[in-house]
Design a protein around this motif. Structure first.
Motif, PDB file in Angstrom:
ATOM      1  N   ILE A 164       0.843  -1.196   0.000  1.00 20.74           N
ATOM      2  CA  ILE A 164       0.000   0.000   0.000  1.00 20.74           C
ATOM      3  C   ILE A 164       0.883   1.252   0.000  1.00 20.74           C
ATOM      4  O   ILE A 164       1.902   1.298   0.693  1.00 20.74           O
ATOM      5  CB  ILE A 164      -0.908   0.007   1.263  1.00 20.74           C
ATOM      6  N   ASP A 165       0.467   2.225  -0.775  1.00 19.01           N
ATOM      7  CA  ASP A 165       1.125   3.515  -0.842  1.00 19.01           C
ATOM      8  C   ASP A 165       1.376   4.061   0.583  1.00 19.01           C
ATOM      9  O   ASP A 165       0.454   4.111   1.394  1.00 19.01           O
ATOM     10  CB  ASP A 165       0.139   4.425  -1.615  1.00 19.01           C
ATOM     11  N   PRO A 166       2.628   4.462   0.878  1.00 21.85           N
ATOM     12  CA  PRO A 166       2.945   4.920   2.238  1.00 21.85           C
ATOM     13  C   PRO A 166       2.037   6.051   2.726  1.00 21.85           C
ATOM     14  O   PRO A 166       1.769   6.163   3.919  1.00 21.85           O
ATOM     15  CB  PRO A 166       4.392   5.402   2.127  1.00 21.85           C
ATOM     16  N   VAL A 167       1.533   6.884   1.801  1.00 24.79           N
ATOM     17  CA  VAL A 167       0.685   8.008   2.210  1.00 24.79           C
ATOM     18  C   VAL A 167      -0.641   7.495   2.787  1.00 24.79           C
ATOM     19  O   VAL A 167      -1.196   8.050   3.726  1.00 24.79           O
ATOM     20  CB  VAL A 167       0.433   8.950   1.008  1.00 24.79           C
ATOM     21  N   LEU A 168      -1.146   6.413   2.208  1.00 25.75           N
ATOM     22  CA  LEU A 168      -2.438   5.873   2.647  1.00 25.75           C
ATOM     23  C   LEU A 168      -2.294   4.923   3.832  1.00 25.75           C
ATOM     24  O   LEU A 168      -3.259   4.603   4.511  1.00 25.75           O
ATOM     25  CB  LEU A 168      -3.079   5.058   1.506  1.00 25.75           C
ATOM     26  N   ARG A 169      -1.072   4.456   4.038  1.00 22.33           N
ATOM     27  CA  ARG A 169      -0.860   3.320   4.941  1.00 22.33           C
ATOM     28  C   ARG A 169      -1.377   3.573   6.350  1.00 22.33           C
ATOM     29  O   ARG A 169      -2.072   2.739   6.923  1.00 22.33           O
ATOM     30  CB  ARG A 169       0.638   2.992   4.974  1.00 22.33           C
ATOM     31  N   SER A 170      -1.079   4.780   6.861  1.00 20.69           N
ATOM     32  CA  SER A 170      -1.412   4.968   8.271  1.00 20.69           C
ATOM     33  C   SER A 170      -2.923   5.014   8.491  1.00 20.69           C
ATOM     34  O   SER A 170      -3.432   4.422   9.446  1.00 20.69           O
ATOM     35  CB  SER A 170      -0.661   6.184   8.803  1.00 20.69           C
ATOM     36  N   SER A 171      -3.691   5.647   7.561  1.00 23.97           N
ATOM     37  CA  SER A 171      -5.143   5.657   7.773  1.00 23.97           C
ATOM     38  C   SER A 171      -5.716   4.256   7.566  1.00 23.97           C
ATOM     39  O   SER A 171      -6.644   3.842   8.273  1.00 23.97           O
ATOM     40  CB  SER A 171      -5.823   6.684   6.863  1.00 23.97           C
ATOM     41  N   MET A 172      -5.132   3.501   6.624  1.00 26.40           N
ATOM     42  CA  MET A 172      -5.630   2.137   6.411  1.00 26.40           C
ATOM     43  C   MET A 172      -5.336   1.223   7.585  1.00 26.40           C
ATOM     44  O   MET A 172      -6.129   0.355   7.929  1.00 26.40           O
ATOM     45  CB  MET A 172      -5.008   1.557   5.148  1.00 26.40           C
ATOM     46  N   ARG A 173      -4.178   1.448   8.181  1.00 26.87           N
ATOM     47  CA  ARG A 173      -3.830   0.654   9.366  1.00 26.87           C
ATOM     48  C   ARG A 173      -4.861   0.860  10.461  1.00 26.87           C
ATOM     49  O   ARG A 173      -5.354  -0.081  11.056  1.00 26.87           O
ATOM     50  CB  ARG A 173      -2.461   1.101   9.892  1.00 26.87           C
ATOM     51  N   GLU A 174      -5.151   2.139  10.709  1.00 24.43           N
ATOM     52  CA  GLU A 174      -6.111   2.443  11.784  1.00 24.43           C
ATOM     53  C   GLU A 174      -7.470   1.832  11.488  1.00 24.43           C
ATOM     54  O   GLU A 174      -8.131   1.284  12.365  1.00 24.43           O
ATOM     55  CB  GLU A 174      -6.284   3.959  11.918  1.00 24.43           C
ATOM     56  N   GLU A 175      -7.872   1.925  10.215  1.00 26.63           N
ATOM     57  CA  GLU A 175      -9.192   1.432   9.839  1.00 26.63           C
ATOM     58  C   GLU A 175      -9.282  -0.086  10.051  1.00 26.63           C
ATOM     59  O   GLU A 175     -10.209  -0.593  10.690  1.00 26.63           O
ATOM     60  CB  GLU A 175      -9.409   1.773   8.367  1.00 26.63           C
ATOM     61  N   LEU A 176      -8.268  -0.787   9.538  1.00 22.09           N
ATOM     62  CA  LEU A 176      -8.282  -2.246   9.657  1.00 22.09           C
ATOM     63  C   LEU A 176      -8.209  -2.677  11.123  1.00 22.09           C
ATOM     64  O   LEU A 176      -8.930  -3.577  11.564  1.00 22.09           O
ATOM     65  CB  LEU A 176      -7.091  -2.823   8.884  1.00 22.09           C
ATOM     66  N   ALA A 177      -7.361  -1.981  11.885  1.00 22.13           N
ATOM     67  CA  ALA A 177      -7.217  -2.337  13.295  1.00 22.13           C
ATOM     68  C   ALA A 177      -8.532  -2.113  14.032  1.00 22.13           C
ATOM     69  O   ALA A 177      -8.917  -2.920  14.885  1.00 22.13           O
ATOM     70  CB  ALA A 177      -6.091  -1.526  13.929  1.00 22.13           C
TER      71      ALA A 177
END
Ligand code: ATP
Length: 339
Positions: A164-177
């Motif tokens: 996943i694109d590093p820019v999107l990664r942190s919001s996606m991490r939070e969402e999945l978690a």
């Protein structure tokens, strides 16, 4: 007390001469989110595959819930109640989202389960699409829905954000978690990224050369690493010689309160860079020899009079130019000692 959901007892797995997993022991409580963190090749994926039942251990026991699934007995992957999200998501390209999620589910109640799982990951409207009609993030949520649809006791995630694109990664991490936490399922996440492990997990298990070196909360590991390797793997670290007496440890950058219970004498002291404040001072003991601006903070290397180099990390609003003489002011924060 939380019941144990996963237990590995002295588990080893060899591939020829390589000991991929070496007498690893680890426990996860029901509903716990644990990150297995370690460098590339240390055995993380192999440990996950041993749990899922894609590999059999040479030695040791694997428990899921109150059942031994490997070690003397063998429970096949499909009977372990384990869901897995792979690095590449492994979706079937020729099946719709709904059929991907429903794949392998018992026929009775399948449609309802699929609806429920897609609802959990916020994709109820996209059941008729094909994987190539989805964004990377949506594909990942389909993979999660597929893992959750059979209502597993455990979900295993193998580096799920690496594509996943590093820019999107942190919001996606939070969402999945947050989706995973809402289900209350027990989660084991494999990652080689310290920030990811620390920000998401309740506890982190550090792995090196097939062995579990330490398991604890992110704070316990960051401030109280079990070994020098662990100290340096989870963040920038100054490891300096010191002398412990009367509950204080004296180092060449100042004196710090020592953790309880250590015997007096010579020690190695871990001082995290954020505990070293710098003050511009023409008579100071140090010289700034390297300066990296990182946005919210600045990372400095400072050479002391005796040639020792230490690092310091300070907020960027306190910026100090390269080449300037500085005095070091230690904060009375937590240090760890190694003997
Ligand atoms: P990465 O983060 O790079 O994915 P990892 O920590 O997940 O690494 P593993 O994939 O578990 O590490 O591999 C651990 C060791 O076992 C490595 O030395 C690897 O080359 C070796 N290994 C893993 N699977 C096999 C296999 N099927 N056959 C032979 N060697 C293997």
């Amino acid at each position: 007390m939380t019941p144990t959901m996963i237990r590995l007892e002295g588990v080893s797995k060899r591939f020829g001469a390589v000991r991929a997993v070496d007498e690893a022991s680890l426990e996860l409580g029901k509903g716990e989110f644990l990150a297995l963190l370690g460098p590339s090749g240390c055995g993380k994926t192999t440990l996950l595959r041993l749990l899922a039942g894609f590999e059999a251990p040479d030695e040791g026991l694997v428990w899921i819930g109150d059942q031994i699934v490997a070690g003397g007995v063998w429970v096949p992957p499909e009977r372990r109640h384990v869901g897995m999200v792979f690095q590449d998501y492994a979706l079937f390209p020729h099946l719709t989202v709904s059929r991907n999620v429903g794949y392998g589910l018992p026929r009775g109640g399948r449609a309802a389960r699929v609806r429920e799982a897609l609802g959990l990951v916020g994709l109820s409207a996209l059941g008729d699409r094909y994987p190539d009609e989805l964004s990377g993030g949506q594909q990942q949520r389909v993979a999660l829905a597929r893992a959750l649809a059979p209502e597993p006791a455990v979900v295993l995630l193998d580096e799920p954000w690496s594509n996943i694109d590093p820019v999107l990664r942190s919001s996606m991490r939070e969402e999945l978690a947050s989706i995973l936490r809402a289900t209350g399922v027990t989660v084991l996440l494999v990652t080689h990224e310290q920030e990811e492990a620390f920000s998401l997990a309740d506890r982190v298990a550090l792995m090196r050369d097939g062995a579990i070196v330490q398991a604890g909360t992110p704070e316990e590991i960051y401030y109280g690493p079990a070994t020098r390797w662990a100290a340096e793997f989870v963040g920038a670290a100054n490891v300096l010689p010191g002398r412990l007496a009367d509950g204080l440890v004296e180092t060449l950058v100042g004196r710090f309160p020592a953790p309880n219970g250590d015997a007096p004498g010579d020690v190695q002291v871990l001082v995290r860079p954020e505990l070293l404040e710098l003050a511009v001072d023409p008579d100071g003991d140090g010289e700034v020899i390297c300066r990296e601006f990182r946005g919210h903070d600045v990372f400095y290397r400072v050479r002391l009079a005796d040639g020792t180099t230490v690092c310091s990390q300070r907020p960027s609003n306190e910026s100090i130019p390269l080449g300037v003489r500085v005095a070091l002011r230690p904060h009375a924060g937590r240090v760890a000692l190694f003997h």
